[in-house]
Each structure stands twice: as C-alpha cells, then as structure tokens.
Design an enzyme around this catalytic site. Structure first.
Site, PDB file in Angstrom:
ATOM      1  N   TYR A  47       4.666   6.226  10.808  1.00 48.03           N
ATOM      2  CA  TYR A  47       5.125   4.855  11.108  1.00 48.03           C
ATOM      3  C   TYR A  47       5.991   4.226  10.030  1.00 48.03           C
ATOM      4  O   TYR A  47       6.422   3.090  10.170  1.00 48.03           O
ATOM      5  CB  TYR A  47       3.932   3.938  11.441  1.00 48.03           C
ATOM      6  CG  TYR A  47       2.844   3.887  10.377  1.00 48.03           C
ATOM      7  CD1 TYR A  47       2.946   3.045   9.278  1.00 48.03           C
ATOM      8  CD2 TYR A  47       1.720   4.702  10.471  1.00 48.03           C
ATOM      9  CE1 TYR A  47       1.956   2.996   8.313  1.00 48.03           C
ATOM     10  CE2 TYR A  47       0.718   4.668   9.510  1.00 48.03           C
ATOM     11  CZ  TYR A  47       0.841   3.812   8.427  1.00 48.03           C
ATOM     12  OH  TYR A  47      -0.142   3.790   7.475  1.00 48.03           O
ATOM     13  N   HIS A  50      -3.342   4.451   4.807  1.00 46.00           N
ATOM     14  CA  HIS A  50      -4.360   3.408   5.017  1.00 46.00           C
ATOM     15  C   HIS A  50      -5.720   3.906   4.508  1.00 46.00           C
ATOM     16  O   HIS A  50      -6.402   3.251   3.741  1.00 46.00           O
ATOM     17  CB  HIS A  50      -4.435   3.048   6.494  1.00 46.00           C
ATOM     18  CG  HIS A  50      -5.612   2.202   6.836  1.00 46.00           C
ATOM     19  ND1 HIS A  50      -5.726   0.905   6.421  1.00 46.00           N
ATOM     20  CD2 HIS A  50      -6.751   2.486   7.528  1.00 46.00           C
ATOM     21  CE1 HIS A  50      -6.888   0.411   6.840  1.00 46.00           C
ATOM     22  NE2 HIS A  50      -7.518   1.353   7.507  1.00 46.00           N
ATOM     23  N   ARG A  73       0.881  -1.171   0.000  1.00 44.23           N
ATOM     24  CA  ARG A  73       0.000   0.000   0.000  1.00 44.23           C
ATOM     25  C   ARG A  73       0.917   1.219   0.000  1.00 44.23           C
ATOM     26  O   ARG A  73       1.579   1.488   0.994  1.00 44.23           O
ATOM     27  CB  ARG A  73      -0.907  -0.031   1.236  1.00 44.23           C
ATOM     28  CG  ARG A  73      -1.461   1.333   1.566  1.00 44.23           C
ATOM     29  CD  ARG A  73      -2.507   1.316   2.635  1.00 44.23           C
ATOM     30  NE  ARG A  73      -2.093   0.881   3.949  1.00 44.23           N
ATOM     31  CZ  ARG A  73      -1.347   1.598   4.803  1.00 44.23           C
ATOM     32  NH1 ARG A  73      -0.869   2.762   4.460  1.00 44.23           N
ATOM     33  NH2 ARG A  73      -1.061   1.113   6.000  1.00 44.23           N
TER      34      ARG A  73
HETATM   35  C1  LIG Z   1     -13.598  -6.144  12.970  1.00 42.14           C
HETATM   36  C2  LIG Z   1     -12.817  -4.871  12.776  1.00 42.14           C
HETATM   37  N1  LIG Z   1     -11.815  -4.569  13.611  1.00 42.14           N
HETATM   38  C3  LIG Z   1     -11.103  -3.431  13.454  1.00 42.14           C
HETATM   39  C4  LIG Z   1     -11.425  -2.568  12.435  1.00 42.14           C
HETATM   40  C5  LIG Z   1     -10.597  -1.301  12.234  1.00 42.14           C
HETATM   41  N2  LIG Z   1      -9.725  -1.468  11.054  1.00 42.14           N
HETATM   42  C6  LIG Z   1     -10.084  -0.994   9.858  1.00 42.14           C
HETATM   43  S1  LIG Z   1      -8.974  -1.370   8.681  1.00 42.14           S
HETATM   44  C7  LIG Z   1      -7.980  -2.181   9.763  1.00 42.14           C
HETATM   45  C8  LIG Z   1      -6.678  -2.805   9.318  1.00 42.14           C
HETATM   46  C9  LIG Z   1      -6.893  -3.869   8.299  1.00 42.14           C
HETATM   47  O1  LIG Z   1      -5.661  -4.228   7.712  1.00 42.14           O
HETATM   48  P1  LIG Z   1      -5.560  -5.292   6.568  1.00 42.14           P
HETATM   49  O2  LIG Z   1      -6.482  -6.422   6.838  1.00 42.14           O
HETATM   50  O3  LIG Z   1      -4.128  -5.607   6.389  1.00 42.14           O
HETATM   51  O4  LIG Z   1      -6.143  -4.561   5.265  1.00 42.14           O
HETATM   52  P2  LIG Z   1      -5.641  -3.220   4.545  1.00 42.14           P
HETATM   53  O5  LIG Z   1      -6.385  -2.092   5.201  1.00 42.14           O
HETATM   54  O6  LIG Z   1      -4.175  -3.112   4.699  1.00 42.14           O
HETATM   55  O7  LIG Z   1      -6.077  -3.351   3.127  1.00 42.14           O
HETATM   56  C10 LIG Z   1      -8.528  -2.145  11.049  1.00 42.14           C
HETATM   57  C11 LIG Z   1      -7.899  -2.748  12.241  1.00 42.14           C
HETATM   58  C12 LIG Z   1     -12.503  -2.904  11.585  1.00 42.14           C
HETATM   59  N3  LIG Z   1     -12.884  -2.112  10.567  1.00 42.14           N
HETATM   60  N4  LIG Z   1     -13.165  -4.069  11.755  1.00 42.14           N
END
Ligand SMILES: Cc1ncc(C[n+]2csc(CCOP(=O)(O)OP(=O)(O)O)c2C)c(N)n1
Length: 364
Positions: free
Chosen positions: A269, A260, A256
């Site tokens: 970070y 985010h 990415r």
């Molecule tokens: C069940 C849940 N826990 C926490 C969140 C908050 N949250 C949103 S995105 C994220 C990180 C996800 O990372 P990843 O799975 O690596 O996907 P990326 O965003 O990098 O595409 C978190 C913790 C959420 N949306 N849903």
C-alpha cells in the site's frame, strides 16, 4: 502557550540545525550536553530494542511485534517529559515509552511471546501494559486523571494513540468527558501517517489536531521527528494538566517507517518513493547531526552508546529465549479478580481435555 498552528512546532531541522522559538526554547532551557546525549542514547537504544524484537519474531520466538521504527523522537521526547508520579496509558507500539519509564527491556517481549498476561506491574513504573483494543486507553487515562484530581494529586496523565484511533468512539468519548470534567490528561496522538493500510488523508479531512477544537480542548501540532520540540511541547501540556487546567491534545507528526506489525507487508500500500522523504527526516539521524554540529558527540560517547544498545539487545534476546512456557492452565487465571462460574467451568473442561490424552496413552 497553546499553539494550534497548522505549521508544526520544530526546534531541530532535518539537517540538525537548531531553530529558535523563544516560547518553546524556554521550556527546554535546562538541557545541556549531558541531557542531549541522554535523549539521543534513549532513541538509539529504543531502535535497537525494536530491531532485536523484530528479529525474534522472524525467528519464531515471539508471535507478533508492532515496530516503532521512525517514532523514536515522538516517544522518547514525550516520555522524558513525564515526572515519576505521572501515569502513561499506551497502545501496543510504545516500547520506547515503556523503556523510558524504567520497564526492564528484558520483559518487553513477554506478552508477545504469549508467556504472560501482563509483562510488568503498571503501578511500579506508572505505565500500562500494551492495549490492543484501539483507543481504549484514552478512556482509561481520562478516568485515571479524573480520579487523581478528586484525590488532590498534582499529577498528569498521558494517553498515547495513533491517527487511526481518532476515528474510534473511545477516543471521541474520552475527549468529550475529559473536556467536560477538566480531567488532567494529555492526548498524545502519534500521527504516523497510516492506520494499517489506511492513509491519514482518508482518516481525517482536517489536520488531526483540529479535531480537539470541537471539544474545546487546546491543542499543539509538533514535528514528531524532532525530539527537542516534542519534549518542549509535552512539558507544556503536562504542566497545564498538573496545574488543574484540564486536557490538551498533541498531534506529533511522524512516520511509521516499518510495517504496521510483523504480520503486515507495507509494500502492498505504499511505495519506497513515498518513504524517501521520511528517511531524510529520520529522528535519530537528525539528533545525531545536531550533536555533531555542536561537537558534543565524541568517539567515546558514540562507542559507549553503541555498546549499551548492543548490550540491551543481547539481554532482551537472551531473556526472551530463556522465558519458560507457562502451564496452559494459567489461561484461566486473572480473568476476573475472584472466582467466576464460567471460568471454573472452562477450567474443568480444559482439565478433562488434557486428561483425555492420558486415557489414549493408557489404551495404546
Ligand atoms: C477496537 C479495535 N478495532 C480494530 C482493531 C484492529 N486494529 C489494530 S491496529 C489498527 C490500526 C490503528 O491505527 P492507528 O490508531 O493509527 O495506530 P498505529 O497502529 O498506526 O500506531 C486496527 C484497525 C483493534 N485492535 N481494535
């Protein structure tokens, strides 16, 4: 055909040189100049949609956007492997998957502008709306795949999620269930190196694809910035699902390159030096270099792609600005399939709240 080597499958090097690997080459043997250009075109347009949406957020026209910058090959390569009847279950970042499934770019910002519960009809394009609950779509995809199998439909289902989602119970449950019942689902993990600020090295002490081993699910590791390799590997995994052989897991290694979401500041970070190597591996530059080496991308094609990308961005922008705000009462619609006492109560409260402003006006 199942390949879980630690060294990811790669068919294009970062400088655009073609790497030959017979077992994967045959999976994309049907591709010629037209298809190569078309894959490149979809990646360029997807990136342009992304930059247009980020600009709209910065100008206050949408509330939030999760940029896909850097993940174009992972998304376009995998989505272009799908057949029309296959079904894709996405997270909040798969704008290129939606675009490749035929979702009109004009509606991609709808949910993010807060003017619609649902940006498009999932059954029209066989791709779901963005799932914000991390990992939930893994379960939905598994259930759908099992249902399709029971119906005798020879289709495949694909679930897109990130490296962070592999730590969620939902993904663990989906993997376990899919393995036990041989559900025809492809678990497509975009390892984009970060779950917000948490690096993948902390997320998993093993390569992410090794997690599939514990469930008895065959897996692939693929260079996620190589659109040809992603296409080849996803075709293999989808064929495995369609023939009734059960689930597979793909770890597409990518990055990415942006924040985010538009609410995030990645400079807190990770350093610019960290990103230099990933910029060298940019998926669009790589495919362009391949096309140039083969003399496929002439000035006319290049200009047509740029014009098409600008046109899509302009349409997205115009449609976003023109979308009317819905009446606030629509908040209470479609929460349940039918009337529900709690929702009716809240709807009434809201009506009274709005009416209180009329009373104030009458008194002043
Ligand atoms: C069940 C849940 N826990 C926490 C969140 C908050 N949250 C949103 S995105 C994220 C990180 C996800 O990372 P990843 O799975 O690596 O996907 P990326 O965003 O990098 O595409 C978190 C913790 C959420 N949306 N849903």
């Amino acid at each position: 055909m199942i390949d879980n080597l630690d060294y990811p499958v790669q068919l294009l090097q970062p400088d655009g040189a073609r790497v030959c690997r017979t077992e994967y080459d045959r999976l994309i043997a049907d591709l010629g100049p037209t298809e190569y250009i078309s894959l490149y075109r979809d990646m360029v347009i997807s990136r342009r949609i992304d930059t247009a949406a980020v600009a709209l957020q910065r100008q206050g026209e949408i509330g939030l956007w999760a940029p896909l910058l850097g993940q174009e090959a992972a998304q376009v390569g995998s989505a272009r492997a799908l057949k029309p009847d296959d079904f894709a279950f996405v997270s909040y970042r798969e704008h290129a998957v939606a675009y490749c499934r035929g979702v009109p770019p004009e509606v991609l910002t709808h949910m993010w502008r807060g003017c619609s519960h649902s940006a498009w009809d999932p059954n029209q394009f066989n791709v779901t709306n963005p799932a914000i609950v991390v990992g939930s779509q893994g379960l939905h995809a598994t259930g759908y795949a099992l249902g399709a199998h029971l119906d005798g439909a020879e289709i495949a289902t694909i679930a897109y999620f990130g490296d962070g989602a592999t730590s969620q119970g939902d993904i663990a449950e989906a993997l376990g269930f899919a393995a036990s019942f041989r559900a025809g689902v492809v678990f497509f993990c975009q390892n984009n190196q970060w779950a917000i600020s948490e690096p993948v090295s902390l997320q998993s002490r093993t390569p992410i694809s090794h997690r599939a081993d514990g469930y008895g699910i065959p897996s692939f590791r693929v260079d996620g910035n190589d659109v040809l390799a992603v296409l080849a590997v996803t075709r293999a995994a989808l064929a495995h699902a369609r023939e009734g052989s059960g689930p597979t897991f793909i770890e597409a290694i990518t990055c990415r390159m942006g924040p985010h979401t538009t609410s995030d500041d990645p400079s807190r970070y990770r350093s610019d030096t960290d990103m230099a190597e990933w910029r060298r591996r940019d998926p669009i530059t790589r495919m362009r270099a391949f096309l140039e080496r083969r003399g496929i991308l002439d000035e006319t094609a290049d200009a047509e792609i740029s014009t098409a990308a600008e046109d899509v961005a302009a349409r997205l922008r115009h449609a976003t600005l023109e979308t009317p705000d819905p009446p606030p009462s629509t908040l209470f619609e479609h929460v349940y399939t039918g009337p529900h006492p709690l929702i009716e109560h809240e709807r009434e409260q809201h009506r009274e709240y709005l009416a209180s402003f009329d009373d104030q006006e009458a008194m002043s």
